[in-house]
Design a protein around this motif. Structure first.
Motif, PDB file in Angstrom:
ATOM      1  N   UNK A  10      52.496   2.737  40.932  1.00  0.00           N
ATOM      2  CA  UNK A  10      52.356   3.022  39.499  1.00  0.00           C
ATOM      3  C   UNK A  10      53.059   4.158  39.181  1.00  0.00           C
ATOM      4  N   UNK A  11      53.584   4.139  37.849  1.00  0.00           N
ATOM      5  CA  UNK A  11      54.234   5.045  37.389  1.00  0.00           C
ATOM      6  C   UNK A  11      53.684   5.517  35.749  1.00  0.00           C
ATOM      7  N   UNK A  12      53.261   6.645  35.610  1.00  0.00           N
ATOM      8  CA  UNK A  12      52.746   7.147  34.300  1.00  0.00           C
ATOM      9  C   UNK A  12      53.850   8.122  33.525  1.00  0.00           C
ATOM     10  N   UNK A  13      54.826   7.311  32.770  1.00  0.00           N
ATOM     11  CA  UNK A  13      55.703   8.273  32.099  1.00  0.00           C
ATOM     12  C   UNK A  13      55.014   8.580  30.721  1.00  0.00           C
ATOM     13  N   UNK A  14      55.614   9.529  29.817  1.00  0.00           N
ATOM     14  CA  UNK A  14      55.133   9.674  28.575  1.00  0.00           C
ATOM     15  C   UNK A  14      55.453   8.584  27.692  1.00  0.00           C
ATOM     16  N   UNK A  15      54.815   8.435  26.584  1.00  0.00           N
ATOM     17  CA  UNK A  15      54.707   7.338  25.690  1.00  0.00           C
ATOM     18  C   UNK A  15      56.086   6.875  25.082  1.00  0.00           C
ATOM     19  N   UNK A  49      56.980  -2.107  40.244  1.00  0.00           N
ATOM     20  CA  UNK A  49      56.486  -0.834  39.898  1.00  0.00           C
ATOM     21  C   UNK A  49      55.583  -1.342  38.379  1.00  0.00           C
ATOM     22  N   UNK A  50      54.609  -0.995  38.601  1.00  0.00           N
ATOM     23  CA  UNK A  50      53.516  -0.926  37.648  1.00  0.00           C
ATOM     24  C   UNK A  50      53.568   0.102  36.628  1.00  0.00           C
ATOM     25  N   UNK A  51      53.356   0.012  35.257  1.00  0.00           N
ATOM     26  CA  UNK A  51      53.302   1.418  34.387  1.00  0.00           C
ATOM     27  C   UNK A  51      52.124   1.529  33.829  1.00  0.00           C
ATOM     28  N   UNK A  52      51.838   2.827  33.549  1.00  0.00           N
ATOM     29  CA  UNK A  52      50.766   3.189  32.837  1.00  0.00           C
ATOM     30  C   UNK A  52      51.091   4.375  31.761  1.00  0.00           C
ATOM     31  N   UNK A  53      49.981   4.548  30.776  1.00  0.00           N
ATOM     32  CA  UNK A  53      50.257   5.734  29.742  1.00  0.00           C
ATOM     33  C   UNK A  53      49.547   7.006  30.570  1.00  0.00           C
ATOM     34  N   UNK A  54      49.621   8.052  29.888  1.00  0.00           N
ATOM     35  CA  UNK A  54      49.032   9.192  30.297  1.00  0.00           C
ATOM     36  C   UNK A  54      47.759   9.726  29.419  1.00  0.00           C
ATOM     37  N   UNK A  55      47.768   8.883  28.502  1.00  0.00           N
ATOM     38  CA  UNK A  55      46.365   9.171  27.407  1.00  0.00           C
ATOM     39  C   UNK A  55      46.252   7.956  26.743  1.00  0.00           C
ATOM     40  N   UNK A  56      45.374   7.947  25.868  1.00  0.00           N
ATOM     41  CA  UNK A  56      45.037   6.745  24.934  1.00  0.00           C
ATOM     42  C   UNK A  56      43.893   7.130  23.793  1.00  0.00           C
ATOM     43  N   UNK A  57      43.972   6.542  22.753  1.00  0.00           N
ATOM     44  CA  UNK A  57      42.864   6.825  21.617  1.00  0.00           C
ATOM     45  C   UNK A  57      41.664   6.379  22.124  1.00  0.00           C
ATOM     46  N   UNK A  58      40.490   6.829  21.399  1.00  0.00           N
ATOM     47  CA  UNK A  58      39.287   6.526  21.696  1.00  0.00           C
ATOM     48  C   UNK A  58      38.822   5.256  20.610  1.00  0.00           C
ATOM     49  N   UNK A  59      39.985   4.890  19.916  1.00  0.00           N
ATOM     50  CA  UNK A  59      39.610   3.852  18.863  1.00  0.00           C
ATOM     51  C   UNK A  59      40.715   2.777  18.868  1.00  0.00           C
ATOM     52  N   UNK A  84      42.119   1.288  16.393  1.00  0.00           N
ATOM     53  CA  UNK A  84      43.082   1.056  15.265  1.00  0.00           C
ATOM     54  C   UNK A  84      42.578   2.112  14.007  1.00  0.00           C
ATOM     55  N   UNK A  85      43.375   2.584  13.175  1.00  0.00           N
ATOM     56  CA  UNK A  85      43.028   3.329  12.122  1.00  0.00           C
ATOM     57  C   UNK A  85      43.920   4.589  11.722  1.00  0.00           C
ATOM     58  N   UNK A  86      43.086   5.331  10.980  1.00  0.00           N
ATOM     59  CA  UNK A  86      43.728   6.641  10.499  1.00  0.00           C
ATOM     60  C   UNK A  86      43.605   7.782  11.385  1.00  0.00           C
ATOM     61  N   UNK A  87      44.335   7.648  12.614  1.00  0.00           N
ATOM     62  CA  UNK A  87      44.284   8.627  13.624  1.00  0.00           C
ATOM     63  C   UNK A  87      45.470   9.235  14.063  1.00  0.00           C
ATOM     64  N   UNK A  88      46.127  10.239  13.065  1.00  0.00           N
ATOM     65  CA  UNK A  88      47.496  10.592  13.245  1.00  0.00           C
ATOM     66  C   UNK A  88      47.826  11.156  14.595  1.00  0.00           C
ATOM     67  N   UNK A  89      48.804  10.562  15.286  1.00  0.00           N
ATOM     68  CA  UNK A  89      49.247  10.968  16.406  1.00  0.00           C
ATOM     69  C   UNK A  89      48.813  10.265  17.859  1.00  0.00           C
TER      70      UNK A  89
END
Ligand code: PEP
Length: 253
Positions: free
Chosen positions: A38-43, A59-69, A71-76
């Motif tokens: 598994x590899x976790x690159x930047x977005x 190789x499986x891929x992953x993200x290093x972070x994720x939003x708590x929602x 969809x919506x108005x959550x800049x970044x």
């Protein structure tokens, strides 16, 4: 089966990420199903790698972070659906740098974990104590507290929906890995607690990785421990040669 997971943190441009996989692709892929990589690159790299089909299919891929929602108005922020629209299947939640450097709260991490599970993105939940907490004999209290809040009211239908990584904060990026005895004790406690929180069958199946200054020189001894299902590796995952060595070691233990 052992898991070898690389956390690239905030390293590698798109070109550097592609070059890494071009070199890794020339090494021997793991044989059979003894090792999952598994590899976790930047977005940014994650999207580009998927678009360019630049990652070997073993190789499986992953993200290093994720939003708590969702969809919506959550800049970044980046949602589970966006992550799944790349080739990624996994996401790190609660890495110590996000807890202690960025300052994410236990409640926010719980919401991120639930948001991922709902979308069928597999969370790799990182837990671990600081040096002060270990010296005050609070490792168990701290790690159980992190598991309790992150997994509050979580019900899984399958232990493969979650991975836990025990990463003592004092061992991350310091060159000082935990001793085999410290790792075995923490993993045994985490296993028992996961069984209590998730039920014996599911809690018994969740993979528990060790992270903290893993490198080719110490990985055979760590990955060979009965309680260790693999490693979450930062620094040593950035170089294809070292990463390939770690994969080869996991195949042999
Ligand atoms: C990590 O980033 O999760 C980690 C364990 O880093 P390192 O291997 O560099 O200690």
């Amino acid at each position: 089966m052992k898991i070898v997971a690389g956390n690239w943190k905030m390293f590698k441009t798109i070109e550097e990420a592609k070059a890494f996989f071009a070199e890794l692709a020339t090494t021997m892929p793991p044989q059979g199903d003894k090792v999952r990589v598994l590899v976790f690159p930047n977005y940014v790299a994650l999207g580009a790698l998927a678009e360019a089909h630049a990652v070997p299919d073993w190789v499986l891929l992953g993200a290093q972070d994720v939003a708590a929602d969702a969809e919506g108005a959550f800049t970044g922020e980046v949602s589970p659906a966006m992550i799944l629209s790349t080739r990624a299947t996994h996401v790190l939640i609660g890495h110590s740098e996000r807890r202690h450097v960025i300052g994410e709260s236990a409640d926010l991490l719980h919401r991120k974990l639930v948001n991922s599970l709902v979308a069928s993105l597999i969370p790799v939940l990182c837990v671990g104590e600081t040096l002060e907490e270990r010296n005050a004999s609070k490792m168990k209290e701290v790690v159980f507290g992190q598991l309790d809040t992150a997994l509050a009211d979580v019900r899984l239908s399958d232990g493969a929906q979650l991975i836990v990584a025990y990463e003592p904060v004092w061992a991350i990026g310091t060159g000082v890995n935990a001793t085999n005895e410290q790792i075995e004790e923490a993993h045994r406690l985490i296993r028992e607690h996961l069984k209590q929180l998730l039920g014996a069958a599911i809690g018994g199946f969740v993979a528990i990785l060790y992270g903290g200054s893993v490198k080719p020189a110490n990985f055979a001894s760590i990955a060979g421990l009965p309680s260790v299902d693999g490693g979450l590796i930062g620094g040593a995952s950035l170089k294809p040669v070292a990463f390939a060595e770690l994969i080869a070691i996991a195949e042999q233990v």
